[in-house]
Design a protein around this motif. Structure first.
Motif, short mmCIF file in Angstrom:
data_model
loop_
_atom_site.label_atom_id
_atom_site.label_comp_id
_atom_site.label_asym_id
_atom_site.label_seq_id
_atom_site.Cartn_x
_atom_site.Cartn_y
_atom_site.Cartn_z
N LEU B 63 0.82 -1.22 0.00
CA LEU B 63 0.00 0.00 0.00
C LEU B 63 0.85 1.27 0.00
N PHE B 64 2.01 1.20 0.67
CA PHE B 64 2.83 2.40 0.82
C PHE B 64 4.20 2.31 0.14
N GLN B 86 -4.26 2.50 12.04
CA GLN B 86 -5.69 2.15 12.06
C GLN B 86 -6.35 2.39 10.70
N THR B 87 -5.63 3.01 9.76
CA THR B 87 -6.23 3.27 8.46
C THR B 87 -6.21 2.01 7.60
N ILE D 51 -5.31 6.58 -0.33
CA ILE D 51 -6.71 6.77 -0.73
C ILE D 51 -7.59 6.78 0.52
N ASP D 52 -7.44 5.73 1.32
CA ASP D 52 -8.26 5.61 2.52
C ASP D 52 -7.98 6.73 3.51
N ILE D 53 -6.74 7.19 3.55
CA ILE D 53 -6.38 8.26 4.48
C ILE D 53 -6.98 9.59 4.04
N GLY D 90 -13.76 5.03 13.50
CA GLY D 90 -12.34 5.34 13.34
C GLY D 90 -12.14 6.68 12.64
N LEU D 91 -11.41 7.58 13.31
CA LEU D 91 -11.12 8.90 12.73
C LEU D 91 -9.65 8.98 12.34
N VAL D 92 -9.31 9.92 11.48
CA VAL D 92 -7.91 10.20 11.15
C VAL D 92 -7.57 11.54 11.76
N VAL D 93 -6.61 11.54 12.67
CA VAL D 93 -6.40 12.72 13.52
C VAL D 93 -5.06 13.40 13.33
N PHE D 94 -4.47 13.24 12.15
CA PHE D 94 -3.29 14.07 11.85
C PHE D 94 -3.63 14.97 10.66
N ALA D 95 -2.77 15.97 10.43
CA ALA D 95 -3.14 17.08 9.53
C ALA D 95 -3.35 16.65 8.09
#
Lengths: 135, 135, 135, 135
Positions: B63-64, B86-87, D51-53, D90-95
């Motif tokens: 993926l990365f 968690q993504t 993509i998911d991020i 589930g949240l994404v918590v970086f900028a």
């Protein structure tokens, strides 16, 4: 007792030869008697959507020790077990999954094949299973 | 461009040889550049719980386009991307997953190895990736 | 080889023009050959419930390299593959998803359209796919 | 009131220009005020894992009407809301996720960007959001 690495290698090799003879690239999955992934091969050009189906056929066959289409007989309209295909997180109930058994009948695992027409999938799965017996 | 069946065979073969040398049975997963399963082998005696880890390491790395532990650096406390692991439905961020690249650097897929200590997993993954380059 | 950003732009633009001509706002999804999201547009007023359907049609078509309704033929009662639509986490097997191919036939990805009657969805998907070929 | 197709086009266009200037291919997602996908673009070469991020950053920002890293402040060790990042699936918590607002402050949706270093993602998201205001 469960399938060995050497037996799984023989299943994949025989399946790949049969698929090459047919000229149809296949996904071939081998699971053990505990219904865990043992070996897998996706031939070049095999459909991506068939990965999950090959795994699902092997899983279905290993769970019940039967050919996948036999499960389909139980679950079809008028069969004894409507909705059976919805159990176990979803089964795949058309041909292409076969149990793998020792000479004495003990269930060692299962093979699942997908990538062609259903009759082709079954033909390759049959060849793959026979490859183990001959190994 | 993505990994071929022949290259995936070489990755598994080199990984299995390295694991035999170590004396630790491993699960080895190969994914293509589109993050789909290409090939898999579970050596006799390899831990069942490591199947999912090997697949997850290969998925994370594909993926990365990075080693799995590099993703772990981003997501660790004080890293730039807390919660990154968690993504994508959950990543595996310790060592044992490596990208597989063509000679010109193109990402072809990834290998994930699990079954031993993390350092052993990485050693086998490194040998597996080198096996493709040498094939 | 997979669809480029420029090709995906052309697919969306052609699809949007066709939907405007029909007077039906649509959701249009473009996936690459590895079945990953490449581009998406929801036109103003398009149904929220059609977002998932457009994505699902594109995913189904990319997974098998076929129009979605062709998958439906396999899985319908009396078809060769009962329950096929339950594989791969659930497929969408009515019209509106089409494969996107290069001039030489290579699968580059797929487009999925939802928002109108099924025949309208197919009409817009056909225009969208033709827009890539013309770009 | 929610983001229009024309505004979403402007967000994507401004984001793509900023990413091209940086020389880092990005995934850019636009969600509406109801937290549903409105538009998406994956630039050629952008990481599949992003993509998911990008989608997650846009979702997180639209859910709370805040920049994603502000949510991270609440959920970090010692913050007021430990585990907040585990809510909502589930949240994404970086900028890299920013709310999109009308001139009068009304929340219209959010943009999420991923593909580069976190600072680069934020830079592109900021440019993308400004692109809407200027449109």
């Amino acid at each position: 007792m469960s399938i060995t690495q050497e037996q799984a290698d023989a299943v994949l090799a025989a399946g790949r030869r049969a698929a090459e003879t047919l000229g149809v690239p296949m996904n071939i999955a081998v699971l053990d008697a505990g219904v865990h992934l043992k070996a897998f091969a996706r031939m070049d050009g095999a459909l991506l959507g068939s990965i999950d189906i090959a795994l699902g056929k092997a899983r279905t066959s290993a769970l019940f020790g039967m050919a996948t289409e036999a499960i389909g007989e139980f679950s079809k309209p008028g069969g004894t077990s409507p909705g059976l295909e919805q159990t176990n997180g979803g089964l795949v109930v058309f041909a292409g999954g076969l149990p793998l058994r020792a000479a004495d009948g003990t269930l060692l695992g299962a093979v699942g094949v997908s990538g062609g027409a259903v009759a082709q999938d079954l033909q390759v799965a049959t060849a793959a299973a026979a490859g183990m017996a001959a190994s």
